[in-house]
Design a protein around this motif. Sequence first.
Motif, PDB file in Angstrom:
ATOM      1  N   LEU A   5       0.836  -1.205   0.000  1.00  0.00           N
ATOM      2  CA  LEU A   5       0.000   0.000   0.000  1.00  0.00           C
ATOM      3  C   LEU A   5       0.871   1.256   0.000  1.00  0.00           C
ATOM      4  O   LEU A   5       0.592   2.204  -0.737  1.00  0.00           O
ATOM      5  N   TRP A   6       1.937   1.250   0.794  1.00  0.00           N
ATOM      6  CA  TRP A   6       2.847   2.395   0.796  1.00  0.00           C
ATOM      7  C   TRP A   6       3.574   2.512  -0.532  1.00  0.00           C
ATOM      8  O   TRP A   6       3.850   3.626  -1.002  1.00  0.00           O
ATOM      9  N   ALA A   7       3.883   1.378  -1.150  1.00  0.00           N
ATOM     10  CA  ALA A   7       4.530   1.415  -2.466  1.00  0.00           C
ATOM     11  C   ALA A   7       3.587   2.016  -3.507  1.00  0.00           C
ATOM     12  O   ALA A   7       4.018   2.784  -4.378  1.00  0.00           O
ATOM     13  N   LEU A   8       2.300   1.681  -3.429  1.00  0.00           N
ATOM     14  CA  LEU A   8       1.322   2.274  -4.348  1.00  0.00           C
ATOM     15  C   LEU A   8       1.283   3.793  -4.180  1.00  0.00           C
ATOM     16  O   LEU A   8       1.264   4.538  -5.164  1.00  0.00           O
ATOM     17  N   VAL A   9       1.272   4.251  -2.947  1.00  0.00           N
ATOM     18  CA  VAL A   9       1.272   5.695  -2.687  1.00  0.00           C
ATOM     19  C   VAL A   9       2.547   6.329  -3.236  1.00  0.00           C
ATOM     20  O   VAL A   9       2.500   7.364  -3.905  1.00  0.00           O
ATOM     21  N   ALA A  10       3.678   5.704  -2.958  1.00  0.00           N
ATOM     22  CA  ALA A  10       4.961   6.255  -3.396  1.00  0.00           C
ATOM     23  C   ALA A  10       5.078   6.318  -4.916  1.00  0.00           C
ATOM     24  O   ALA A  10       5.785   7.173  -5.456  1.00  0.00           O
ATOM     25  N   PHE A  15       3.357  10.507  -9.887  1.00  0.00           N
ATOM     26  CA  PHE A  15       2.718  10.472 -11.211  1.00  0.00           C
ATOM     27  C   PHE A  15       1.527  11.417 -11.252  1.00  0.00           C
ATOM     28  O   PHE A  15       1.241  12.032 -12.274  1.00  0.00           O
ATOM     29  N   SER A  16       0.815  11.544 -10.143  1.00  0.00           N
ATOM     30  CA  SER A  16      -0.316  12.461 -10.077  1.00  0.00           C
ATOM     31  C   SER A  16       0.120  13.889 -10.351  1.00  0.00           C
ATOM     32  O   SER A  16      -0.527  14.618 -11.094  1.00  0.00           O
ATOM     33  N   LEU A  17       1.228  14.268  -9.757  1.00  0.00           N
ATOM     34  CA  LEU A  17       1.699  15.639  -9.916  1.00  0.00           C
ATOM     35  C   LEU A  17       2.294  15.896 -11.291  1.00  0.00           C
ATOM     36  O   LEU A  17       2.405  17.045 -11.715  1.00  0.00           O
ATOM     37  N   MET A  18       2.670  14.846 -12.005  1.00  0.00           N
ATOM     38  CA  MET A  18       3.199  15.001 -13.362  1.00  0.00           C
ATOM     39  C   MET A  18       2.107  14.907 -14.427  1.00  0.00           C
ATOM     40  O   MET A  18       2.355  15.201 -15.580  1.00  0.00           O
ATOM     41  N   ILE A  30       3.979   4.140 -15.388  1.00  0.00           N
ATOM     42  CA  ILE A  30       3.195   3.193 -14.589  1.00  0.00           C
ATOM     43  C   ILE A  30       3.527   1.767 -15.001  1.00  0.00           C
ATOM     44  O   ILE A  30       3.709   0.884 -14.156  1.00  0.00           O
ATOM     45  N   GLN A  31       3.638   1.540 -16.293  1.00  0.00           N
ATOM     46  CA  GLN A  31       3.971   0.193 -16.778  1.00  0.00           C
ATOM     47  C   GLN A  31       5.358  -0.217 -16.292  1.00  0.00           C
ATOM     48  O   GLN A  31       5.556  -1.343 -15.847  1.00  0.00           O
ATOM     49  N   HIS A  32       6.308   0.691 -16.351  1.00  0.00           N
ATOM     50  CA  HIS A  32       7.657   0.385 -15.885  1.00  0.00           C
ATOM     51  C   HIS A  32       7.653   0.006 -14.401  1.00  0.00           C
ATOM     52  O   HIS A  32       8.283  -0.982 -14.007  1.00  0.00           O
ATOM     53  N   GLU A  33       6.956   0.767 -13.582  1.00  0.00           N
ATOM     54  CA  GLU A  33       6.921   0.503 -12.145  1.00  0.00           C
ATOM     55  C   GLU A  33       6.168  -0.782 -11.808  1.00  0.00           C
ATOM     56  O   GLU A  33       6.647  -1.607 -11.031  1.00  0.00           O
ATOM     57  N   ALA A  34       4.972  -0.955 -12.386  1.00  0.00           N
ATOM     58  CA  ALA A  34       4.124  -2.099 -12.027  1.00  0.00           C
ATOM     59  C   ALA A  34       4.649  -3.415 -12.578  1.00  0.00           C
ATOM     60  O   ALA A  34       4.536  -4.456 -11.918  1.00  0.00           O
ATOM     61  N   VAL A  35       5.226  -3.391 -13.776  1.00  0.00           N
ATOM     62  CA  VAL A  35       5.696  -4.622 -14.414  1.00  0.00           C
ATOM     63  C   VAL A  35       7.183  -4.842 -14.165  1.00  0.00           C
ATOM     64  O   VAL A  35       7.593  -5.902 -13.686  1.00  0.00           O
ATOM     65  N   GLY A  36       7.993  -3.841 -14.481  1.00  0.00           N
ATOM     66  CA  GLY A  36       9.435  -4.016 -14.428  1.00  0.00           C
ATOM     67  C   GLY A  36      10.046  -3.931 -13.043  1.00  0.00           C
ATOM     68  O   GLY A  36      10.858  -4.766 -12.663  1.00  0.00           O
ATOM     69  N   GLU A  45      -0.870  -8.731 -18.585  1.00  0.00           N
ATOM     70  CA  GLU A  45      -1.900  -8.245 -17.669  1.00  0.00           C
ATOM     71  C   GLU A  45      -2.006  -6.726 -17.734  1.00  0.00           C
ATOM     72  O   GLU A  45      -3.109  -6.172 -17.666  1.00  0.00           O
ATOM     73  N   PHE A  46      -0.871  -6.052 -17.892  1.00  0.00           N
ATOM     74  CA  PHE A  46      -0.902  -4.594 -18.008  1.00  0.00           C
ATOM     75  C   PHE A  46      -1.716  -4.170 -19.224  1.00  0.00           C
ATOM     76  O   PHE A  46      -2.541  -3.260 -19.137  1.00  0.00           O
ATOM     77  N   VAL A  47      -1.478  -4.813 -20.333  1.00  0.00           N
ATOM     78  CA  VAL A  47      -2.220  -4.485 -21.556  1.00  0.00           C
ATOM     79  C   VAL A  47      -3.713  -4.748 -21.353  1.00  0.00           C
ATOM     80  O   VAL A  47      -4.556  -3.939 -21.756  1.00  0.00           O
ATOM     81  N   ASP A  48      -4.039  -5.872 -20.723  1.00  0.00           N
ATOM     82  CA  ASP A  48      -5.440  -6.186 -20.457  1.00  0.00           C
ATOM     83  C   ASP A  48      -6.089  -5.147 -19.539  1.00  0.00           C
ATOM     84  O   ASP A  48      -7.205  -4.685 -19.799  1.00  0.00           O
ATOM     85  N   LEU A  49      -5.393  -4.772 -18.466  1.00  0.00           N
ATOM     86  CA  LEU A  49      -5.928  -3.774 -17.541  1.00  0.00           C
ATOM     87  C   LEU A  49      -6.051  -2.413 -18.212  1.00  0.00           C
ATOM     88  O   LEU A  49      -7.014  -1.672 -17.975  1.00  0.00           O
TER      89      LEU A  49
END
Length: 97
Positions: A5-10, A15-18, A30-36, A45-49
């Motif tokens: 949860l803290w990683a999601l916030v971090a 990204f919100s501010l950018m 987002i793809q780099h962080e969530a997948v890589g 799964e990223f493409v599907d989401l």
Amino acid sequence: MREDLWALVAIFVPFSLMSIGGGAAIIAGIQHEAVGVHGWITAREFVDLFAISRAAPGPGMMLATLIGWKVAGWTGAAVASLALFVPSSLLCYGIAR
């Protein structure tokens, strides 16, 4: 789970501010962080989401909600959504005032 949860916030607050000009600019990040980096989902799964988030009614960046849901269920979905939408909204509100 708390660390996720803290990683999601971090991840999603910066990204919100950018993304004030538009959410499309942060999709690669987002793809780099969530997948890589974190390995929460696969590239497929990223493409599907991403496709689901674009087809669903509502903001186009519901991708964050879906990633949060995959990471930590409903709590993760809420945390990721708030982390992506609240900071930029507060910034815009503050500038408008």
